[in-house]
Design a protein around this motif. Sequence first.
Motif, PDB file in Angstrom:
ATOM      1  N   ALA A   8       0.767  -0.991   0.068  1.00 37.37           N
ATOM      2  CA  ALA A   8       0.067   0.037  -0.168  1.00 37.37           C
ATOM      3  C   ALA A   8       0.929   1.137  -0.052  1.00 37.37           C
ATOM      4  CB  ALA A   8      -0.737  -0.104   1.233  1.00 37.37           C
ATOM      5  N   GLY A   9       0.554   2.009  -1.008  1.00 39.34           N
ATOM      6  CA  GLY A   9       1.325   3.319  -1.069  1.00 39.34           C
ATOM      7  C   GLY A   9       0.583   4.459  -0.571  1.00 39.34           C
ATOM      8  N   GLY A  10       1.309   5.527  -0.473  1.00 45.06           N
ATOM      9  CA  GLY A  10       0.600   6.727   0.123  1.00 45.06           C
ATOM     10  C   GLY A  10       1.396   8.054   0.178  1.00 45.06           C
ATOM     11  N   TYR A  11       0.579   8.888   0.912  1.00 43.81           N
ATOM     12  CA  TYR A  11       1.288  10.282   1.097  1.00 43.81           C
ATOM     13  C   TYR A  11       2.037  10.380   2.420  1.00 43.81           C
ATOM     14  CZ  TYR A  11      -1.282  11.693  -3.188  1.00 43.81           C
ATOM     15  OH  TYR A  11      -1.886  11.725  -4.287  1.00 43.81           O
ATOM     16  N   ALA A  12       3.301   9.595   2.163  1.00 43.45           N
ATOM     17  CA  ALA A  12       4.259   9.547   3.454  1.00 43.45           C
ATOM     18  C   ALA A  12       5.587   9.390   2.575  1.00 43.45           C
ATOM     19  CB  ALA A  12       3.762   8.672   4.351  1.00 43.45           C
ATOM     20  N   SER A  13       6.410   8.520   3.386  1.00 44.96           N
ATOM     21  CA  SER A  13       7.652   8.137   2.908  1.00 44.96           C
ATOM     22  C   SER A  13       8.058   6.598   3.088  1.00 44.96           C
ATOM     23  CB  SER A  13       8.782   8.845   3.531  1.00 44.96           C
ATOM     24  OG  SER A  13       8.664  10.234   3.230  1.00 44.96           O
ATOM     25  N   PHE A  14       7.057   5.805   2.883  1.00 42.15           N
ATOM     26  CA  PHE A  14       7.118   4.500   3.178  1.00 42.15           C
ATOM     27  C   PHE A  14       5.818   3.902   2.270  1.00 42.15           C
ATOM     28  CE2 PHE A  14       4.308   5.706   6.395  1.00 42.15           C
ATOM     29  CZ  PHE A  14       3.093   4.830   6.521  1.00 42.15           C
ATOM     30  N   VAL A  15       6.248   2.424   2.008  1.00 42.39           N
ATOM     31  CA  VAL A  15       5.202   1.484   1.325  1.00 42.39           C
ATOM     32  C   VAL A  15       4.973   0.458   2.439  1.00 42.39           C
ATOM     33  CG1 VAL A  15       4.684  -0.311  -0.227  1.00 42.39           C
ATOM     34  CG2 VAL A  15       5.665   1.721  -0.952  1.00 42.39           C
ATOM     35  N   ALA A  16       3.605   0.362   2.831  1.00 41.84           N
ATOM     36  CA  ALA A  16       3.038  -0.295   4.005  1.00 41.84           C
ATOM     37  C   ALA A  16       3.030  -1.854   3.166  1.00 41.84           C
ATOM     38  CB  ALA A  16       2.108   0.012   4.603  1.00 41.84           C
ATOM     39  N   SER A  17       3.116  -2.959   4.138  1.00 42.10           N
ATOM     40  CA  SER A  17       2.623  -4.381   3.895  1.00 42.10           C
ATOM     41  C   SER A  17       1.725  -4.787   4.629  1.00 42.10           C
ATOM     42  CB  SER A  17       3.745  -5.126   3.690  1.00 42.10           C
ATOM     43  OG  SER A  17       3.457  -6.309   3.429  1.00 42.10           O
ATOM     44  N   TYR A  18       0.539  -5.357   4.054  1.00 40.92           N
ATOM     45  CA  TYR A  18      -0.697  -6.012   4.993  1.00 40.92           C
ATOM     46  C   TYR A  18      -0.742  -7.506   4.482  1.00 40.92           C
ATOM     47  CZ  TYR A  18      -2.234  -1.128   5.881  1.00 40.92           C
ATOM     48  OH  TYR A  18      -2.589   0.086   6.323  1.00 40.92           O
ATOM     49  N   LEU A  19      -1.029  -8.214   5.644  1.00 43.31           N
ATOM     50  CA  LEU A  19      -1.417  -9.885   5.422  1.00 43.31           C
ATOM     51  C   LEU A  19      -3.094  -9.824   5.614  1.00 43.31           C
ATOM     52  CD1 LEU A  19      -0.370 -12.499   4.958  1.00 43.31           C
ATOM     53  CD2 LEU A  19      -0.332 -12.745   7.476  1.00 43.31           C
TER      54      LEU A  19
END
Length: 348
Positions: A8-19
């Motif tokens: 998951a991308g977004g307006y920050a400085s990281f890409v998150a990962s979900y399970l």
Amino acid sequence: MVNFTILAGGYASFVASYLFNSDTSSLTLLNQSPTGLNPSWITLHPTNKSILYAVNEDSPGALQSFVIGPQGVLTGPIDQISSEGDSPAFTAPLTTGQVAIMNYDTGNGMIIPTTMDPLHFSSSAKLITFPANVSHPHMAVQHNNEVFVPDLGADKIWRLVENGSPGNWKIQGFISQPTGSGPRHIVLRDNTLFTLHELSSTLTQQLIPSPPNGTSPLLANLSILPPNLPAGSDMHAGEILLTEASPSFPQPFIYTSNRNTGNVDPRGDTIAIFAVEPQLRLLQQVYTGIDQVRGMQFGGPENEFLIASGVAGSAGTIMFKRTHGGANLTQVAQNTEIAQRSGFVWLP
């Protein structure tokens, strides 16, 4: 137990990962991988699913490449190249090994070759400038040897073709769209073009006209808005997705998202569901509990699950399941650890 890993991308400085565990209907945040600023749109390489491309929707903008590891952890950026413009809100890899990136704020974009290694970008790409008083290119979709670019500011869909060599593209023509409609995103189905218009909150259907500047009448022009909007609403269309028929879902559907940047309905913004055959028609408005639905993407063996999030509010990320043969959505899981996300990729 069936587990799915989703980036998951977004307006920050990281890409998150979900399970997502479809048996227990749980959505768990696994990790956050550092990136450049505002990886608002992310996408996989078309054949090597261990490679991720991400925009940096910043001024100036950039394109980055990453390697995807276990649990969706990203290594990189492996390479980075300037988009030569501001606020690139979309990137898409082509079957030719090139990667398109469009600069929303500066009315231009590039289609960037990769080297023999798809993780590394060539510096040979030439900037494409769209000739309009106001230009906001918002997407790039490959259609045979063309690339279609919907331009929210110009009310056109530009038609690009390669001009002799990779990275060198030219505008060969355009497909006009209704004045003031703001074409944002498109999907193609056979020889049919479906366009989601941000400013008019409409979904249109037409046959793809012959290049370079052919025209075709609109076969449908439908509102995506829910009824009885609160006073002070300010509506903008967001995303469009197409699902084809499968054993569990006997007909194709189009799903579009609404974004209310004004007085928000307490039930959240809606996803509007349309039947495609025998004619385009609105079937359902699903209230999501999300504020400004920006990112959404299907996954699962039959695209039976839809993950979605917004760019405002605190609803986090919500997983829906398609019901009633695809004509409705039911929430099955939610994770609020990160309040807002703007784009998703399901990993194989």
